[in-house]
Motif scaffolding. Structure first.
Motif, PDB file in Angstrom:
ATOM      1  N   SER A  83       0.823  -0.011   1.588  1.00  0.00           N
ATOM      2  CA  SER A  83       1.025   0.228   0.257  1.00  0.00           C
ATOM      3  C   SER A  83      -0.562  -0.043  -0.399  1.00  0.00           C
ATOM      4  O   SER A  83      -0.484   0.535  -1.733  1.00  0.00           O
ATOM      5  N   VAL A  84      -1.207  -0.631   0.440  1.00  0.00           N
ATOM      6  CA  VAL A  84      -2.706  -0.825  -0.354  1.00  0.00           C
ATOM      7  C   VAL A  84      -3.528   0.092   0.487  1.00  0.00           C
ATOM      8  O   VAL A  84      -3.308   0.503   1.548  1.00  0.00           O
ATOM      9  N   PHE A  85      -4.809   0.282  -0.238  1.00  0.00           N
ATOM     10  CA  PHE A  85      -5.856   1.238   0.168  1.00  0.00           C
ATOM     11  C   PHE A  85      -6.985   0.225   1.008  1.00  0.00           C
ATOM     12  O   PHE A  85      -7.400  -0.720   0.609  1.00  0.00           O
ATOM     13  N   PRO A  86      -7.051   0.593   2.281  1.00  0.00           N
ATOM     14  CA  PRO A  86      -7.770  -0.261   3.074  1.00  0.00           C
ATOM     15  C   PRO A  86      -9.327  -0.142   2.861  1.00  0.00           C
ATOM     16  O   PRO A  86     -10.340  -0.969   3.081  1.00  0.00           O
TER      17      PRO A  86
ATOM     18  N   PRO B 165      -1.264   7.621   6.489  1.00  0.00           N
ATOM     19  CA  PRO B 165       0.142   7.358   6.203  1.00  0.00           C
ATOM     20  C   PRO B 165       0.600   7.852   5.113  1.00  0.00           C
ATOM     21  O   PRO B 165      -0.111   7.926   4.099  1.00  0.00           O
ATOM     22  N   ARG B 166       1.825   8.558   5.019  1.00  0.00           N
ATOM     23  CA  ARG B 166       2.331   9.295   3.695  1.00  0.00           C
ATOM     24  C   ARG B 166       2.416   8.166   2.591  1.00  0.00           C
ATOM     25  O   ARG B 166       2.180   8.802   1.435  1.00  0.00           O
ATOM     26  N   GLU B 167       2.760   6.925   3.140  1.00  0.00           N
ATOM     27  CA  GLU B 167       2.793   5.951   1.809  1.00  0.00           C
ATOM     28  C   GLU B 167       1.625   6.048   0.972  1.00  0.00           C
ATOM     29  O   GLU B 167       1.654   5.758  -0.155  1.00  0.00           O
ATOM     30  N   LYS B 171       1.778   6.306  -2.803  1.00  0.00           N
ATOM     31  CA  LYS B 171       1.459   5.332  -3.631  1.00  0.00           C
ATOM     32  C   LYS B 171       0.624   5.892  -4.768  1.00  0.00           C
ATOM     33  O   LYS B 171       0.361   5.380  -6.078  1.00  0.00           O
ATOM     34  N   ALA B 172      -0.503   6.619  -4.343  1.00  0.00           N
ATOM     35  CA  ALA B 172      -1.476   7.162  -5.104  1.00  0.00           C
ATOM     36  C   ALA B 172      -0.997   8.014  -6.419  1.00  0.00           C
ATOM     37  O   ALA B 172      -1.206   7.738  -7.416  1.00  0.00           O
TER      38      ALA B 172
END
Ligand SMILES: Nc1ncnc2c1ncn2[C@@H]1O[C@H](COP(=O)(O)OP(=O)(O)OP(=O)(O)O)[C@@H](O)[C@H]1O
Ligand SMILES: [Mg+2]
Lengths: 253, 274
Positions: A83-86, B165-167, B171-172
Motif C-alpha cells: 500500500s505504500v511506495f518503497p 504490484p497492481r496495488e 493506490k496512486a
C-alpha cells in the motif's frame, strides 16, 4: 461521508460466479465490516467499490450518482500489502496526495507549497504515531507501522469512503487494539464511510456499526463456480455509535 | 569438521582467494612465454611482458609518425564515443517504449508482439543492411549497437513494469494521480535502478557489436586496431588492447553500480547494515 447503494449486483469471472444478487443500502457515515470465508468475494467487492472492476450486472451508486468507473481521490484504500511506495520515505509517502493535486505537470511540490504539505503531513504522522520515523523508508518499518503509514497516506486527500482490506491481519493483539482506537477516532473525525474486510469476527463486532457476512447460499458440488456468494447476514451493531454519526446527515438532508 | 558449505574465508582470506586465479593466469602466461622464447627467440605468439610494455609505450605515449595522434587514446575516444552514443540511444528508447508497453494497455497491444519479433533478428545478420543504409561511417556502428541491445532493454523494462504490484498503481490513483503523474512519480523512480541493471548486463553485447562493426569498416577504434595489427601477428599490441577493453568494460560496470547505489538509496533500505 457518502451513502452507497448496491442494486442487484452480479460479478462473474470466466467459469465462475463470484457475487450474486447483492443488494445493499449503506447510510453515509456507516462503518461496515465485511466478513466471510476465504475466497467468497470480499476483496472482489472492495474492487468493485473502488471502480477497479466493473460488475457484470447491476449497479453501484454513491450519493445517488453512478460510481465513477476508475479509482479516484474520493475513495481511499488500504490494501493488505503494497500500500505504500518503497522508493519514498515516510514523509514523502504522506505528502503524495497533496503533490498530485498541487502539481499536475510534475507531481512534485517545491518551496512554500511543499513546506505547507509537509506541515500537514507531519500532523497526520503525529496522529498515527509515526512522527519519529518520518525519514525512514517503508522497508525499514514494521508491518503495523506500514499499515499506519498507509492509513495516513490515504487520509490526507480526505476521501469520503475508505476501503480497508484486512488492514490489521498481521498485527499482534496490542498493536491491533491501538489501531482500532486510531481507526475509530479517524472515522469520527473525518466522517468517512468505511468498508473493512476482516477475518476476525470480534474485530468486526467491536468496530463496525454494520456487519455484513458474505456466504454462498447454494453450492453445486460438481461445479463450485456455478453459484456466487451473497450477503447472508446484515447486522446493525454499536447503534449508539452509529447514531453519533447520524445528526449531521439529518441536517444536510 | 564443519560442512564445506559453512566454512567461510575471512577478509584477508577473501582477498587472497580472489587474487589467486589472476596470479596463476599471469604466472602461467609468463612461464609459457619464456618457454616458447627459449626455443625460438623470434616467436610472436606469446610475447614477453616487456614487449607488451614497449607496445603500450609506442601506441599510447608516442605520437604516430604518420598522423601525429596517440593511437591508443584516439582509438579509445572513438570507440567510447560510439559505445556511449549507442548505449544512450538504446537506453532512452527502452525508457520510452518499455514504460509505455508495460503500463499502457493499448501500447502493449500494439507493440509488444512487434518488439518480441524484432528482438529475434540476429543483429549481425542485418549489419550489411546497416552499412548500405547508413553508410560506412559512425552512424552504422552506433545503429548496430542500438539494434543489438535496445530490444532486450525494452522487453526487460516492460516486463518489470508489468510486474509492479497492481496495488501501487491503484493506490496512486486513489491519491488523485493522473497517468502522467503515475509514470513520473511511481513508475520511473522504481524502474530506473532496474534499467541501470539491465544496461550493465548489456555492456558485454554492446562491446561485442562495437568491435564487430569496427573490425569490418572503420579507420580508428579499439576493434579496428586489433584487427589491423592482426595482419602482422602483433600479439604484443593485441593483448594489451584486449586487457584495456576489459578494464574499460569492468570500470563502466562498476561506475553504473555505484551510480545506482548512490542515486537510489531506498533500494538497500531494510536489507540490514552494510
Ligand atoms: N482476476 C480474477 N480472475 C478470476 N477469478 C478471480 C479474480 N479475482 C478473484 N477471483 C476469484 O474470485 C473469488 C473471490 O476472490 P476474492 O479475492 O474476492 O476472495 P476474498 O473473499 O477476498 O478471499 P480472502 O478472504 O481469502 O482474501 C475467488 O474464488 C477467486 O478465485
Ligand atoms: Mg481478500
Amino acid at each position: 461521508m457518502s451513502a452507497v447503494s448496491v442494486r442487484d449486483l452480479w460479478m462473474e469471472y470466466p467459469n465462475q460466479v463470484v457475487l450474486e444478487r447483492l443488494n445493499l443500502e449503506i447510510a453515509a457515515g456507516s462503518f461496515c465490516a465485511l466478513v466471510g470465508p476465504s475466497g467468497c468475494g470480499k476483496t472482489t467487492f472492495l474492487r468493485l467499490l473502488l471502480g477497479e472492476e466493473r460488475p457484470t450486472r447491476g449497479a453501484i451508486t454513491v450519493d445517488g450518482q453512478p460510481l465513477v468507473a476508475e479509482p479516484g481521490p474520493g475513495r481511499g484504500v488500504v490494501f493488505q500489502r503494497y500500500s505504500v511506495f518503497p522508493h519514498r520515505t515516510v514523509l514523502e509517502n504522506v505528502i503524495m496526495g497533496r503533490e498530485f493535486a498541487g502539481s499536475r505537470l510534475l507531481g512534485r511540490l517545491f518551496g512554500a507549497a511543499r513546506r505547507a504539505a509537509i506541515e500537514e503531513a507531519e500532523g497526520w504522522l503525529e496522529c498515527v504515531g509515526l512522527a519519529a520515523h518520518r525519514d525512514k523508508y517503508p522497508a525499514e518499518l514494521s508491518g503495523g507501522m506500514q499499515q499506519r503509514l498507509a492509513i495516513a497516506q490515504a487520509l490526507i486527500v480526505k476521501p469520503r469512503i475508505l476501503l480497508l482490506d484486512e488492514p490489521f491481519g498481521a498485527l499482534d493483539p496490542g498493536t491491533r487494539a491501538q489501531m482500532h482506537e486510531l481507526l475509530l477516532r479517524l472515522w469520527r473525525e473525518e466522517r468517512m464511510t468505511v468498508f473493512m474486510v476482516t477475518h476476525d469476527l470480534k474485530e468486526g463486532f467491536t468496530l463496525a456499526t454494520r456487519v455484513l457476512a458474505f456466504e454462498k447460499l447454494r453450492i453445486d458440488p460438481t461445479d463450485p463456480g456455478r453459484f456466487g456468494a451473497t450477503i447472508t447476514y446484515d447486522l446493525k451493531v454499536n447503534e449508539e455509535r452509529a447514531a453519533e454519526m447520524a445528526p449531521p446527515l439529518a441536517l444536510s438532508a | 569438521m564443519r560442512r564445506v558449505i559453512n566454512r567461510r574465508p575471512g577478509r584477508g582470506g577473501f582477498l587472497f582467494w580472489s587474487a589467486l586465479p589472476f596470479a596463476i593466469a599471469a604466472a602461467g602466461y609468463a612461464v609459457a612465454s619464456a618457454l616458447r622464447l627459449a626455443e625460438n627467440p623470434g616467436d610472436r605468439l606469446l610475447p614477453p611482458l616487456s614487449a607488451m610494455a614497449d607496445a603500450v609505450v609506442r601506441m599510447g605515449f608516442t605520437p604516430d609518425t604518420r598522423t601525429g595522434d596517440y593511437l591508443l587514446w584516439a582509438d579509445t575516444a572513438a570507440s567510447l564515443q560510439r559505445l556511449g552514443l549507442g548505449l544512450g540511444v538504446a537506453t532512452a528508447l527502452a525508457l520510452l517504449l518499455g514504460v509505455a508497453i508495460g503500463l499502457i494497455p493499448y501500447v502493449r497491444a500494439g507493440l509488444s508482439a512487434f518488439v518480441a519479433v524484432l528482438s529475434m533478428i540476429p543483429p549481425m545478420a542485418v549489419l550489411p543492411v546497416l552499412f548500405i543504409v547508413f553508410g560506412l561511417d559512425e552512424l552504422s556502428k552506433v545503429v548496430l549497437i542500438v539494434v543489438g541491445i535496445a530490444p532486450f532493454l525494452i522487453r526487460d523494462l516492460s516486463l518489470r513494469v508489468e510486474e509492479m504490484p497492481r496495488e501501487q498503481l491503484i493506490k496512486a490513483q486513489t491519491l488523485g494521480a493522473s497517468s502522467w503523474q503515475i509514470v513520473l512519480q511511481v513508475v520511473l523512480p522504481q524502474m530506473l535502478p532496474r534499467l541501470i541493471d539491465a544496461v550493465r548486463l548489456s555492456l558485454g553485447p554492446a562491446w561485442l557489436f562495437l568491435i564487430s562493426a569496427e573490425a569490418i569498416a572503420a579507420t580508428e577504434g579499439l576493434g579496428y586496431r586489433i584487427f589491423l595489427v592482426r595482419r602482422y601477428m602483433a600479439m604484443d599490441v593485441i593483448l594489451p588492447y584486449v586487457a584495456w577493453i576489459t578494464l574499460l568494460a569492468f570500470l563502466s560496470d562498476t561506475l553504473l553500480r555505484l551510480l545506482s547505489r548512490s542515486l537510489f538509496p531506498w533500494q538497500r533500505a531494510g536489507k540490514g547494515a552494510s
